[in-house]
Write a protein that holds these residues in place. Structure first.
Motif, PDB file in Angstrom:
ATOM      1  N   MET A 154       0.840  -1.199   0.000  1.00  0.00           N
ATOM      2  CA  MET A 154       0.000   0.000   0.000  1.00  0.00           C
ATOM      3  C   MET A 154       0.880   1.257   0.000  1.00  0.00           C
ATOM      4  O   MET A 154       1.832   1.354   0.772  1.00  0.00           O
ATOM      5  CB  MET A 154      -0.912   0.015   1.227  1.00  0.00           C
ATOM      6  CG  MET A 154      -1.840   1.216   1.277  1.00  0.00           C
ATOM      7  SD  MET A 154      -2.896   1.198   2.737  1.00  0.00           S
ATOM      8  CE  MET A 154      -3.881  -0.242   2.385  1.00  0.00           C
ATOM      9  N   LYS A 155       0.535   2.198  -0.874  1.00  0.00           N
ATOM     10  CA  LYS A 155       1.328   3.426  -0.996  1.00  0.00           C
ATOM     11  C   LYS A 155       1.021   4.416   0.129  1.00  0.00           C
ATOM     12  O   LYS A 155      -0.091   4.479   0.646  1.00  0.00           O
ATOM     13  CB  LYS A 155       1.035   4.118  -2.326  1.00  0.00           C
ATOM     14  CG  LYS A 155       1.721   3.498  -3.520  1.00  0.00           C
ATOM     15  CD  LYS A 155       1.501   4.361  -4.758  1.00  0.00           C
ATOM     16  CE  LYS A 155       2.237   3.811  -5.947  1.00  0.00           C
ATOM     17  NZ  LYS A 155       2.050   4.657  -7.153  1.00  0.00           N
ATOM     18  N   ASP A 156       2.014   5.179   0.484  1.00  0.00           N
ATOM     19  CA  ASP A 156       1.849   6.291   1.405  1.00  0.00           C
ATOM     20  C   ASP A 156       1.408   7.521   0.611  1.00  0.00           C
ATOM     21  O   ASP A 156       1.810   7.716  -0.538  1.00  0.00           O
ATOM     22  CB  ASP A 156       3.181   6.582   2.102  1.00  0.00           C
ATOM     23  CG  ASP A 156       3.113   7.819   2.977  1.00  0.00           C
ATOM     24  OD1 ASP A 156       2.467   7.763   4.022  1.00  0.00           O
ATOM     25  OD2 ASP A 156       3.694   8.845   2.561  1.00  0.00           O
ATOM     26  N   LEU A 157       0.558   8.358   1.205  1.00  0.00           N
ATOM     27  CA  LEU A 157       0.049   9.555   0.531  1.00  0.00           C
ATOM     28  C   LEU A 157       1.182  10.425  -0.005  1.00  0.00           C
ATOM     29  O   LEU A 157       1.137  10.900  -1.149  1.00  0.00           O
ATOM     30  CB  LEU A 157      -0.827  10.373   1.492  1.00  0.00           C
ATOM     31  CG  LEU A 157      -1.284  11.748   0.992  1.00  0.00           C
ATOM     32  CD1 LEU A 157      -2.158  11.599  -0.252  1.00  0.00           C
ATOM     33  CD2 LEU A 157      -2.024  12.500   2.090  1.00  0.00           C
ATOM     34  N   PHE A 158       2.205  10.646   0.791  1.00  0.00           N
ATOM     35  CA  PHE A 158       3.281  11.537   0.381  1.00  0.00           C
ATOM     36  C   PHE A 158       4.119  10.930  -0.741  1.00  0.00           C
ATOM     37  O   PHE A 158       4.697  11.650  -1.556  1.00  0.00           O
ATOM     38  CB  PHE A 158       4.159  11.899   1.571  1.00  0.00           C
ATOM     39  CG  PHE A 158       3.497  12.844   2.546  1.00  0.00           C
ATOM     40  CD1 PHE A 158       2.207  13.311   2.314  1.00  0.00           C
ATOM     41  CD2 PHE A 158       4.149  13.267   3.687  1.00  0.00           C
ATOM     42  CE1 PHE A 158       1.585  14.169   3.202  1.00  0.00           C
ATOM     43  CE2 PHE A 158       3.543  14.138   4.575  1.00  0.00           C
ATOM     44  CZ  PHE A 158       2.249  14.582   4.340  1.00  0.00           C
ATOM     45  N   GLU A 159       4.217   9.595  -0.782  1.00  0.00           N
ATOM     46  CA  GLU A 159       4.914   8.948  -1.886  1.00  0.00           C
ATOM     47  C   GLU A 159       4.171   9.190  -3.197  1.00  0.00           C
ATOM     48  O   GLU A 159       4.787   9.445  -4.239  1.00  0.00           O
ATOM     49  CB  GLU A 159       5.026   7.439  -1.621  1.00  0.00           C
ATOM     50  CG  GLU A 159       6.010   7.076  -0.526  1.00  0.00           C
ATOM     51  CD  GLU A 159       6.047   5.584  -0.290  1.00  0.00           C
ATOM     52  OE1 GLU A 159       5.351   4.834  -1.009  1.00  0.00           O
ATOM     53  OE2 GLU A 159       6.771   5.148   0.628  1.00  0.00           O
ATOM     54  N   LYS A 160       2.852   9.126  -3.136  1.00  0.00           N
ATOM     55  CA  LYS A 160       2.045   9.357  -4.334  1.00  0.00           C
ATOM     56  C   LYS A 160       2.189  10.790  -4.813  1.00  0.00           C
ATOM     57  O   LYS A 160       2.328  11.045  -6.014  1.00  0.00           O
ATOM     58  CB  LYS A 160       0.572   9.054  -4.044  1.00  0.00           C
ATOM     59  CG  LYS A 160      -0.317   9.158  -5.272  1.00  0.00           C
ATOM     60  CD  LYS A 160      -1.757   8.746  -4.961  1.00  0.00           C
ATOM     61  CE  LYS A 160      -2.460   9.793  -4.122  1.00  0.00           C
ATOM     62  NZ  LYS A 160      -3.899   9.489  -3.967  1.00  0.00           N
ATOM     63  N   ILE A 161       2.195  11.725  -3.879  1.00  0.00           N
ATOM     64  CA  ILE A 161       2.364  13.137  -4.242  1.00  0.00           C
ATOM     65  C   ILE A 161       3.728  13.364  -4.894  1.00  0.00           C
ATOM     66  O   ILE A 161       3.843  14.087  -5.888  1.00  0.00           O
ATOM     67  CB  ILE A 161       2.210  14.028  -2.990  1.00  0.00           C
ATOM     68  CG1 ILE A 161       0.752  14.034  -2.524  1.00  0.00           C
ATOM     69  CG2 ILE A 161       2.686  15.459  -3.279  1.00  0.00           C
ATOM     70  CD1 ILE A 161       0.535  14.743  -1.209  1.00  0.00           C
TER      71      ILE A 161
END
Length: 417
Positions: free
Chosen positions: A1-8
């Motif tokens: 599962m991706k972290d929000l900040f990684e996606k940003i």
């Protein structure tokens, strides 16, 4: 599962992807010195065509005096609190009354920011049973306000009355079932093309369809119309505008704005716009500063006359020189050239570093691929000499562009150091 900040970090956005290469030069540039037709950029004086200071009020001596005296007397904190709770004053009410008179409406209500005000006004005017019909090239504040709408919304082709009528027919069919209403939203002047919204055409459609008209006249207030009362005044249909929005960020050279209309709708906005109910009141220096600016708009028509003298010389001169300025009907002056993003970068660099001209350069996705848009904002403090020099420089730059001198794929390194 991706972290929000990684996606940003991966996504970054259409502009953010260029942040490291462009920050401080092509994006977030710092203009220094007195707000005028000439300012400093990176220590060098340039001719500036990118400030919406239409009437030259930013540094008008009476304006600067009023701003300074208000700040000295009240500071930036007064009044504290939201208008509804503890942040009202006689001056806030006076400004609203004078603004309403200026644009030919019964009443007006102040908003702290134009963008925020438009989003909030749209949000509180309609519910899920209502239908919004809006111009497809509307400003982002309108688009974002429409996105908040929980009901149906239809975009009509830009300034296309046949398309608008088709969408109104769709909207009418829906509201007959839902018991809702129809709100049409457009702009008085479109900020990229300079075209006026077809307010007269929309007003004609009121004879056939039942809807209310909301006009964002950010670029029209102060600059358009016989007395500066806006684009509706310019087209002779101000009475057909049910809700009129004007910003202080353009011709007023300030911050904030207002909504104007009949007394009932303004009272409704005053008590229901969440952006104002839950936000601190405009500081007194801004309110008193706006009153002084409004006074000058009423009493010094030469400000608008000077603006249009520059506008007319600039636009006629560009056309005579063979440039395509589209269908502008306002001070906003787009100059369309053909070229790639890389060429646009080098055009910008050459204009700033070698010709001493600072203007906004617009590229894809704002305009189609292969187009470079030089967006010129003339003001009352520009001179005819500024106009003539700019046209001469544009001719030379366009010749270089056509000759392939800007075709290098590497961004001008000197600009990024």
């Amino acid at each position: 599962m991706k972290d929000l900040f990684e996606k940003i970090k991966e996504r970054r956005g259409p502009l953010g992807q260029y942040s490291k290469q462009s920050h401080g030069y092509f994006m977030f540039p710092k203009l220094e010195g007195e707000i005028n037709s000439h300012m400093k950029f990176r220590g060098k004086e340039l001719l500036i065509w990118s400030l919406n200071n239409y009437l030259g009020l930013a540094n008008h001596p009476e304006v600067r005096k009023a701003d300074a005296e208000a700040a000295a007397k009240y500071g930036l904190g007064y009044p504290m609190g939201a208008r509804m709770m503890s942040g009202d004053s006689n001056y806030h009410q006076q400004l609203e009354a004078e603004l309403a008179t200026f644009v030919g409406k019964e009443d007006a209500v102040l908003v702290n920011y134009g963008y925020q005000g438009m989003v909030s006004a749209i949000d509180c005017l309609v519910d899920r049973h209502d239908v919004i019909v809006y111009d497809a090239e509307s400003h982002a504040c309108i688009v974002d306000g429409v996105r908040l709408h929980m009901g149906k919304r239809f975009a009509y082709n830009h300034n296309d009355m046949a398309s608008l009528e088709k969408q109104l027919q769709r909207a009418e069919a829906l509201v007959k079932e839902s018991g809702g209403t129809i709100l049409v939203i457009t702009e008085g002047v479109f900020g990229m093309s300079g075209k006026q919204g077809n307010l007269k055409g929309i007003a004609e459609l009121k004879k056939k369809y039942t809807f209310r008209l909301f006009v964002d006249d950010a670029h029209g207030i102060g600059a358009m119309g016989k007395t500066g009362g806006g684009t509706g005044q310019e087209q002779g249909v101000q009475d057909a505008i049910d809700i009129y929005f004007g910003t202080f960020a353009k011709a007023f050279a300030l911050v904030g704005g207002f909504m104007a209309g009949n007394e009932n709708v303004v009272e409704y906005l005053r008590f229901n716009m969440r952006s104002q109910i839950f936000a601190k009141s405009l500081p007194m220096p801004i309110v008193l500063g706006a009153l002084k600016r409004l006074e000058l708009m009423r009493t010094q028509p030469q400000l608008k006359d000077n603006l249009w003298k520059v506008v007319n010389n600039l636009q006629s001169g560009l056309i005579k020189a063979g440039f395509n300025i589209g269908g502008t009907e306002s001070p906003v002056t787009p100059v369309y050239l053909n070229g790639t993003v890389a060429e646009a970068t080098n055009v910008t660099f050459d204009l700033r570093e070698n010709y001493g001209i600072f203007c906004s350069i617009v590229i894809y996705p704002v305009v189609p691929k292969g187009i470079i848009l030089l967006r010129i904002i003339p003001t009352a403090v520009h001179s005819i000499e500024d106009v003539n020099y700019t046209i001469k420089a544009f001719l030379e730059v366009n010749a270089k562009l056509k000759g392939g001198q800007y075709s290098a794929e590497v961004i001008a390194d000197a600009a990024l150091k």
